[in-house]
Design a protein around this motif. Structure first.
Motif, mmCIF file in Angstrom:
data_model
loop_
_atom_site.group_PDB
_atom_site.id
_atom_site.type_symbol
_atom_site.label_atom_id
_atom_site.label_comp_id
_atom_site.label_asym_id
_atom_site.label_seq_id
_atom_site.Cartn_x
_atom_site.Cartn_y
_atom_site.Cartn_z
ATOM 1 N N LEU A 104 0.827 -1.212 0.000
ATOM 2 C CA LEU A 104 0.000 0.000 0.000
ATOM 3 C C LEU A 104 0.861 1.263 0.000
ATOM 4 C CD1 LEU A 104 -2.898 -0.900 2.465
ATOM 5 C CD2 LEU A 104 -2.869 -1.010 -0.019
ATOM 6 N N LYS A 105 1.936 1.261 0.795
ATOM 7 C CA LYS A 105 2.815 2.430 0.815
ATOM 8 C C LYS A 105 3.503 2.629 -0.534
ATOM 9 C CE LYS A 105 3.775 2.227 5.778
ATOM 10 N NZ LYS A 105 4.827 2.032 6.832
ATOM 11 N N THR A 106 3.861 1.541 -1.176
ATOM 12 C CA THR A 106 4.493 1.656 -2.499
ATOM 13 C C THR A 106 3.521 2.222 -3.524
ATOM 14 O OG1 THR A 106 5.870 -0.254 -1.948
ATOM 15 C CG2 THR A 106 5.762 0.391 -4.259
ATOM 16 N N ILE A 107 2.272 1.780 -3.482
ATOM 17 C CA ILE A 107 1.268 2.305 -4.422
ATOM 18 C C ILE A 107 1.072 3.798 -4.208
ATOM 19 C CG2 ILE A 107 -1.178 2.210 -5.051
ATOM 20 C CD1 ILE A 107 -1.129 -0.776 -4.471
ATOM 21 N N GLU A 108 0.943 4.234 -2.952
ATOM 22 C CA GLU A 108 0.742 5.654 -2.674
ATOM 23 C C GLU A 108 1.963 6.476 -3.056
ATOM 24 O OE1 GLU A 108 -2.012 7.153 -1.808
ATOM 25 O OE2 GLU A 108 -3.029 5.209 -1.899
ATOM 26 N N LYS A 109 3.152 5.953 -2.800
ATOM 27 C CA LYS A 109 4.367 6.684 -3.148
ATOM 28 C C LYS A 109 4.492 6.837 -4.666
ATOM 29 C CE LYS A 109 9.384 6.585 -2.493
ATOM 30 N NZ LYS A 109 10.532 5.831 -1.906
ATOM 31 N N CYS A 110 4.224 5.760 -5.392
ATOM 32 C CA CYS A 110 4.300 5.841 -6.856
ATOM 33 C C CYS A 110 3.195 6.733 -7.422
ATOM 34 C CB CYS A 110 4.214 4.449 -7.470
ATOM 35 S SG CYS A 110 5.605 3.367 -7.052
ATOM 36 N N ARG A 111 2.030 6.727 -6.778
ATOM 37 C CA ARG A 111 0.941 7.586 -7.237
ATOM 38 C C ARG A 111 1.326 9.070 -7.092
ATOM 39 N NH1 ARG A 111 -4.714 6.531 -6.967
ATOM 40 N NH2 ARG A 111 -4.278 4.808 -5.544
ATOM 41 N N GLU A 112 2.008 9.420 -6.020
ATOM 42 C CA GLU A 112 2.380 10.810 -5.789
ATOM 43 C C GLU A 112 3.569 11.259 -6.629
ATOM 44 O OE1 GLU A 112 3.084 11.170 -1.659
ATOM 45 O OE2 GLU A 112 1.005 10.795 -1.053
ATOM 46 N N MET A 113 4.527 10.371 -6.834
ATOM 47 C CA MET A 113 5.780 10.782 -7.469
ATOM 48 C C MET A 113 5.832 10.501 -8.962
ATOM 49 S SD MET A 113 8.514 9.590 -4.536
ATOM 50 C CE MET A 113 9.853 10.342 -5.459
ATOM 51 N N THR A 114 4.935 9.650 -9.466
ATOM 52 C CA THR A 114 4.973 9.292 -10.887
ATOM 53 C C THR A 114 3.671 9.705 -11.553
ATOM 54 O OG1 THR A 114 6.305 7.358 -10.273
ATOM 55 C CG2 THR A 114 5.413 7.417 -12.511
ATOM 56 N N PRO A 115 3.662 10.775 -12.331
ATOM 57 C CA PRO A 115 2.412 11.205 -12.994
ATOM 58 C C PRO A 115 1.858 10.164 -13.957
ATOM 59 C CG PRO A 115 4.061 12.953 -13.008
ATOM 60 C CD PRO A 115 4.765 11.703 -12.541
ATOM 61 N N ALA A 116 2.731 9.413 -14.615
ATOM 62 C CA ALA A 116 2.243 8.403 -15.557
ATOM 63 C C ALA A 116 1.470 7.304 -14.832
ATOM 64 C CB ALA A 116 3.420 7.801 -16.324
ATOM 65 N N PHE A 117 1.948 6.879 -13.676
ATOM 66 C CA PHE A 117 1.240 5.857 -12.897
ATOM 67 C C PHE A 117 -0.063 6.418 -12.332
ATOM 68 C CE2 PHE A 117 0.654 3.439 -8.871
ATOM 69 C CZ PHE A 117 0.387 2.207 -9.447
ATOM 70 N N ARG A 118 -0.064 7.689 -11.956
ATOM 71 C CA ARG A 118 -1.295 8.309 -11.468
ATOM 72 C C ARG A 118 -2.351 8.359 -12.569
ATOM 73 N NH1 ARG A 118 0.994 12.201 -9.162
ATOM 74 N NH2 ARG A 118 0.925 13.771 -10.804
ATOM 75 N N ALA A 119 -1.920 8.689 -13.781
ATOM 76 C CA ALA A 119 -2.866 8.689 -14.907
ATOM 77 C C ALA A 119 -3.310 7.263 -15.252
ATOM 78 C CB ALA A 119 -2.217 9.356 -16.119
ATOM 79 N N PHE A 120 -2.407 6.296 -15.124
ATOM 80 C CA PHE A 120 -2.751 4.898 -15.394
ATOM 81 C C PHE A 120 -3.832 4.411 -14.422
ATOM 82 C CE2 PHE A 120 -2.011 0.411 -14.379
ATOM 83 C CZ PHE A 120 -2.160 -0.175 -15.634
ATOM 84 N N LEU A 121 -3.686 4.697 -13.139
ATOM 85 C CA LEU A 121 -4.705 4.290 -12.161
ATOM 86 C C LEU A 121 -6.022 5.024 -12.390
ATOM 87 C CD1 LEU A 121 -2.654 4.083 -8.838
ATOM 88 C CD2 LEU A 121 -3.357 2.219 -10.341
ATOM 89 N N LYS A 122 -5.946 6.271 -12.818
ATOM 90 C CA LYS A 122 -7.174 7.020 -13.068
ATOM 91 C C LYS A 122 -7.963 6.416 -14.227
ATOM 92 C CE LYS A 122 -8.815 11.746 -13.701
ATOM 93 N NZ LYS A 122 -8.418 13.178 -13.872
ATOM 94 N N ARG A 123 -7.259 5.838 -15.208
ATOM 95 C CA ARG A 123 -7.951 5.208 -16.347
ATOM 96 C C ARG A 123 -8.565 3.872 -15.986
ATOM 97 N NH1 ARG A 123 -3.180 6.651 -19.093
ATOM 98 N NH2 ARG A 123 -2.584 4.442 -19.109
ATOM 99 N N HIS A 124 -7.954 3.115 -15.069
ATOM 100 C CA HIS A 124 -8.369 1.740 -14.843
ATOM 101 C C HIS A 124 -9.131 1.537 -13.536
ATOM 102 C CE1 HIS A 124 -5.066 1.301 -17.797
ATOM 103 N NE2 HIS A 124 -5.730 0.244 -18.210
ATOM 104 N N ASP A 125 -8.938 2.367 -12.531
ATOM 105 C CA ASP A 125 -9.630 2.183 -11.256
ATOM 106 C C ASP A 125 -11.115 2.502 -11.394
ATOM 107 O OD1 ASP A 125 -7.457 1.313 -9.932
ATOM 108 O OD2 ASP A 125 -7.050 3.166 -8.845
ATOM 109 N N LYS A 126 -11.932 1.694 -10.692
ATOM 110 C CA LYS A 126 -13.374 1.922 -10.566
ATOM 111 C C LYS A 126 -14.047 2.036 -11.931
ATOM 112 C CE LYS A 126 -13.023 4.063 -6.021
ATOM 113 N NZ LYS A 126 -13.347 5.212 -5.152
ATOM 114 N N THR A 127 -13.792 1.035 -12.746
ATOM 115 C CA THR A 127 -14.461 0.917 -14.038
ATOM 116 C C THR A 127 -15.347 -0.314 -14.033
ATOM 117 O OG1 THR A 127 -12.589 -0.327 -14.939
ATOM 118 C CG2 THR A 127 -12.537 2.073 -15.193
ATOM 119 N N MET A 128 -16.075 -0.513 -15.110
ATOM 120 C CA MET A 128 -16.945 -1.680 -15.204
ATOM 121 C C MET A 128 -16.131 -2.970 -15.226
ATOM 122 S SD MET A 128 -20.028 -0.605 -15.157
ATOM 123 C CE MET A 128 -20.871 -2.064 -15.743
ATOM 124 N N VAL A 129 -14.942 -2.915 -15.792
ATOM 125 C CA VAL A 129 -14.117 -4.121 -15.868
ATOM 126 C C VAL A 129 -13.634 -4.538 -14.488
ATOM 127 C CG1 VAL A 129 -12.067 -5.136 -16.935
ATOM 128 C CG2 VAL A 129 -13.413 -3.429 -18.186
#
Length: 898
Positions: A665-690
């Motif tokens: 969990l700490k790694t996910i949050e750290k990468c979400r804050e420091m890596t814009p590409a990973f933040r955009a990747f999670l925004k595209r895939h999180d909480k979708t119908m799939v």
């Protein structure tokens, strides 16, 4: 100067030409500056040698010779070098700080401050200062102020105050009179005589008390406060000087602490004035029978809700009107204090029904912290006493009284045994759901108790019977809908069962009573069918009916076992699909981006986040394939226990996942804050119908939920497996194996939660020592007021106490931490925050408790006595004192037993 001088000599003579002084050159500036500096240094030397009076005379003389421009230069120099002390803070500080300072003034002082200056008038008439003062009294502005409107709330406050109906002291005295009216001589004489008699009685009691204490004083601690503890239980105290002087051994100190616990008043008189009335056990059942048993309408329904169940607030909000509900804290209570809350809520009435919403599984109930009620500890004295008292608060069974436990105890033999023992102990009917597992199993379980799965899916007559039953249920408006519906379906089934062997015809009787008897006898038959047949009375008219019903239900055991196995397979398939979503939606694109030199995450981070979950996916896919192969060739004689045993032996894969889960969990949050590409990747895939509207951290929570589902499903599978079946032994071993692993996970989770909570306490308490120790956990936090007694030699009823400060007591399982409690305010916020300062910590096995009886001057007080400190404390209410002392006594006894 002679006429024959050369030009050079003439120039040198002109350079030494003086003005106003024979020693000051006029035209040579460098020499002039040098001579000026020398004379200034000489005057400064003289100034240093002068006295204070001479210096003042010199300055006075100098300032008289100065012009206005020279005096102005001196004034400007002083204004730059020396800060002016009396400066208006509103013109120097930022505006929000000035407004925060003015917010502490009352309306009268604000109006006075507005007359000081124009800056103060502007600040003290701001709406942010006057709006909270108006809202405090419920005075809301009847219109919306415009954007540039100024002082609207102040004008509204003044208008509201001017319309209040109030009296001046002179008008109130003229209307109601005063308390200083002169008394007659007879009244004054009677009052003096009454005071004289009271003083005489007090002196006699004090003298008698001192005499008794002197007589019972043992010789080895003569004249000490400990002498009263060994003979009299009125005031058990142990001061620091006596501990050091006498040198108590551990055994004697333990006896003193146990004596102090025994000296505390019992539940019937905790505060010294019968504040907690308690009925004797023999009178519990018969006290209200004559008044309430005649009418069930007077008997309320009661619901007990634990704070540990998820979303307990929604359960509280869904309680119907007229039903008594009590929410209790799972931690920081004892069984005695829990029953006190129940008894106080009922207020002497007997409940028609009692519902208990608590955490638990199919074998035990996690009622409060430290008490998991199951078969092993049900007959312990304190547990048995609690359930007997609870049964006494419920109406008799013949009047419809019952207790409903909302935990799936009916899904296992051990849970049914718990319900049976509780019914025998209390004489009250205890019921519980048959089980909550996964998928559609919980919805079909009720139908499975009376008919097979194949008939449910294929027989249209059964569908029609269900519709008719629901129609009749809506007409009857029964208080017990499930039992009414089951009775209706049994009648309907008996009329249409001519194609089956052994037709059953229900006699004309009360459907509810028949269903109650059926459920009770069925539970007994499942536990021990042979003993049941011998114990039942042969004169019972329903005996043959119940035996036939039980035989018919046993015919469908194979179908039920098949349905449970099918549910295990279906839920496992859904679980594997969730894990494959993690692999397909998250892992595959991240690895593809890494291979194409457009990496979103580094290889190390991908390994940290997804390596454990992928190993779990591989393990559960093998388990799913084994279940699919076994289900294709499934028959009544086939076994599934060996497959579960093989799966249970490989559960160490889950261990690494749970150990690394906080790091993931700490790694996910750290990468979400420091890596814009990973933040955009999670925004595209999180909480979708799939992803079924779930985020990545939520998907990673599924393995922790799956272990508990395995236990519920295996219990249901063993429940429908005959005792002589070969698979029953493997199922029992598999259940114990997975239960042991679940216990390890629960212990690990509890340890992490305890460490986090102890860390939070260390952070909020200033000067707090390190609290992290093995097996230490927080039990309860109690806010009290610390009191000080000026004279401790007089009787309790005559003592006067002074409130010195507020304390917060943090009770752990091995120590008591005492801290002072303060309040901090945040600008423009109505709420305040509590601050804590560490004072002391006392081991529980060295803590003495002394009760202070209620009097005219003090209530809800007690004394905590440690080796070095003593605290006189008082709670806000009687309930707080009783609950705190009950939990504290239990914690002290538990720590001394270790």
């Amino acid at each position: 100067m002679s006429a024959g001088n050369s030009p050079r000599e003439t120039l040198e003579m002109e350079s030494f030409h003086t003005r106003f002084s024979a020693w000051t050159p006029f035209s040579n500036k460098s020499l002039n500056r040098q001579l000026f500096q020398e004379r200034v240094a000489l005057i400064s030397h003289w100034f240093d040698l002068w006295t204070n009076k001479q210096r003042q005379e010199f300055l006075f003389t100098i300032f008289l010779r100065c012009s206005k421009s020279q005096l102005r230069v001196v004034q400007e120099w002083f204004s730059e070098r020396m800060q002016v002390a009396r400066v208006d803070f509103s013109t120097v500080l930022p505006r929000f700080i000035s407004l925060y300072i003015f917010s502490f003034l009352n309306p009268k002082d604000l109006c006075a401050a507005a007359q000081v200056s124009w800056p103060w008038k502007f600040l003290t008439e701001q709406d942010c200062l006057w709006m909270p003062k108006c809202i405090k009294f419920g005075w809301f502005l009847p219109y919306t102020p415009t954007e540039n409107e100024y002082g609207a709330w102040k004008h509204h406050y003044i208008a509201c105050v001017s319309n209040l109906d109030w009296l001046t002291p002179r008008e109130a005295a003229a209307m109601y009179g005063t308390l200083n009216e002169p008394k007659t001589e007879d009244e004054e004489l009677q009052e003096r005589q009454r005071e004289k008699c009271l003083r005489k009685i007090i002196w006699e009691k004090i003298a008698l008390r001192k005499k008794l204490l002197f007589n019972v004083r043992p010789p080895w601690v003569s004249g000490t406060r400990c002498s009263r503890l060994l003979k009299s239980k009125c005031q058990p105290c142990l001061s620091q000087t006596m501990r050091e002087r006498v040198g108590f051994h551990e055994t004697l100190e333990k006896q003193l602490i146990l004596a102090s616990l025994d000296a505390l008043p019992k539940r019937s008189n905790v505060s010294g004035c019968h504040s907690y009335p308690f009925l004797p056990k023999k009178n519990w059942r018969g006290l209200y029978e004559s008044d309430i048993s005649s009418s069930n309408a007077l008997q309320p329904h009661f619901i007990l809700i634990s704070s540990r169940i998820p979303a307990y607030e929604m359960v509280v909000n869904s309680v119907k009107a007229g039903i008594i509900s009590v929410v209790y804290e799972h931690s920081g209570l004892t069984l005695e204090s829990l029953f006190y809350l129940i008894e106080k809520a009922l207020d002497g009435q007997k409940a028609q029904s009692v519902g208990i919403f608590s955490d638990g599984d199919s074998r035990e109930i996690n009622l409060i912290q430290g008490y998991k009620i199951g078969v092993k500890n049900l007959l312990r004295p304190e547990v048995r006493d609690f359930w007997e008292k609870l049964g006494s608060c419920v109406a008799p069974e013949d009047e419809g009284g019952h207790v409903d436990i909302f935990a799936p105890l009916g899904a296992s033999e051990a849970g049914i045994e718990v319900l049976s023992q509780l019914s025998q102990l209390t004489g009250t009917l205890f019921t519980a759901p048959t089980g909550i597992a996964t998928g559609s199993y919980q919805h079909r379980q009720f139908v499975f108790d009376t008919m097979s799965m194949a008939n449910t899916l294929n027989n249209q007559e059964i569908v029609q019977a269900l519709a008719d039953g629901l129609t009749e249920l809506s007409k009857e408006n029964s208080d017990r809908p499930l039992e009414f519906l089951s009775s209706f379906l049994l009648k309907k089934c008996s009329k249409k069962s001519k194609d089956f062997e052994g037709n059953i015809i229900l006699p004309k009787c009360d459907p509810t009573a028949t269903c109650d008897l059926f459920i009770e006898e069925r539970n007994v038959v499942e536990d021990n069918p042979q003993d049941t047949k011998s114990s039942l009375s042969k004169n019972d008219s329903n005996f043959e009916l119940l035996v036939k019903l039980e035989k018919k239900l046993q015919l469908d055991s194979a179908v039920k076992r098949t349905s449970v196995l099918r549910e295990l397979f279906q839920s496992e398939r859904k679980y594997v699909q969730i894990l494959e979503i993690v692999r397909g939606i998250y892992v595959a694109p991240l690895r593809a981006a890494l291979s194409s030199n457009r990496a979103i995450l580094s290889a190390a981070n991908i390994q940290i986040i997804f390596s454990d979950i992928l190993q779990i996916l591989y393990l559960n896919r093998q388990f799913l394939d084994a279940l699919r192969d076994r289900l294709q060739e499934w028959g009544p004689a086939h076994c599934v226990g060996e497959i579960v045993l093989k799966f249970g032996s490989q559960l160490n894969t889950y261990t690494s996942f749970f150990n690394n889960y906080p790091v993931v969990l700490k790694t996910i949050e750290k990468c979400r804050e420091m890596t814009p590409a990973f933040r955009a990747f999670l925004k595209r895939h999180d909480k979708t119908m799939v992803t079924h509207m779930l985020s990545l951290p939520e998907l990673l929570l599924y393995p922790s939920q799956r272990i508990e589902e395995y236990i519920h499903l295996l219990y249901a599978l063993r429940l429908h497996t005959p005792a002589e079946h070969v698979d029953r032994g493997d199922l029992t071993t598999a259940i114990e194996q997975i239960k042991k692993y679940k216990g390890y996970l629960d212990q690990m989770k509890q340890t992490i939660n305890m460490k986090d909570r102890l860390s939070d306490i260390e952070r909020i308490i200033w000067g707090c020592p390190i609290l992290s120790e093995v097996n230490r956990y927080l039990i309860r936090v109690q806010d009290v007021a610390q009191l000080h007694c000026c004279d401790e030699e007089i009787s309790f009823s005559l003592r006067l106490y002074e409130h010195t400060r507020d304390l917060s007591l943090f009770l752990f399982n091995d120590a008591l931490l005492v801290s002072s409690r303060g309040t901090s305010h945040t600008p423009f916020e109505r709420t305040s925050k509590s601050t804590y300062q560490f004072i002391a910590s006392v081991a529980l096995h060295r803590l003495l408790i002394e009760d202070i009886p209620d009097s005219k001057c003090i209530r809800n007080a007690f004394i905590l006595q440690g080796p070095k400190h003593e605290w006189i404390c008082a709670t806000e209410g009687e309930d707080d004192k009783f609950l705190w002392l009950s939990v504290l006594q239990s914690a002290i006894k538990s720590s001394m037993e270790k």
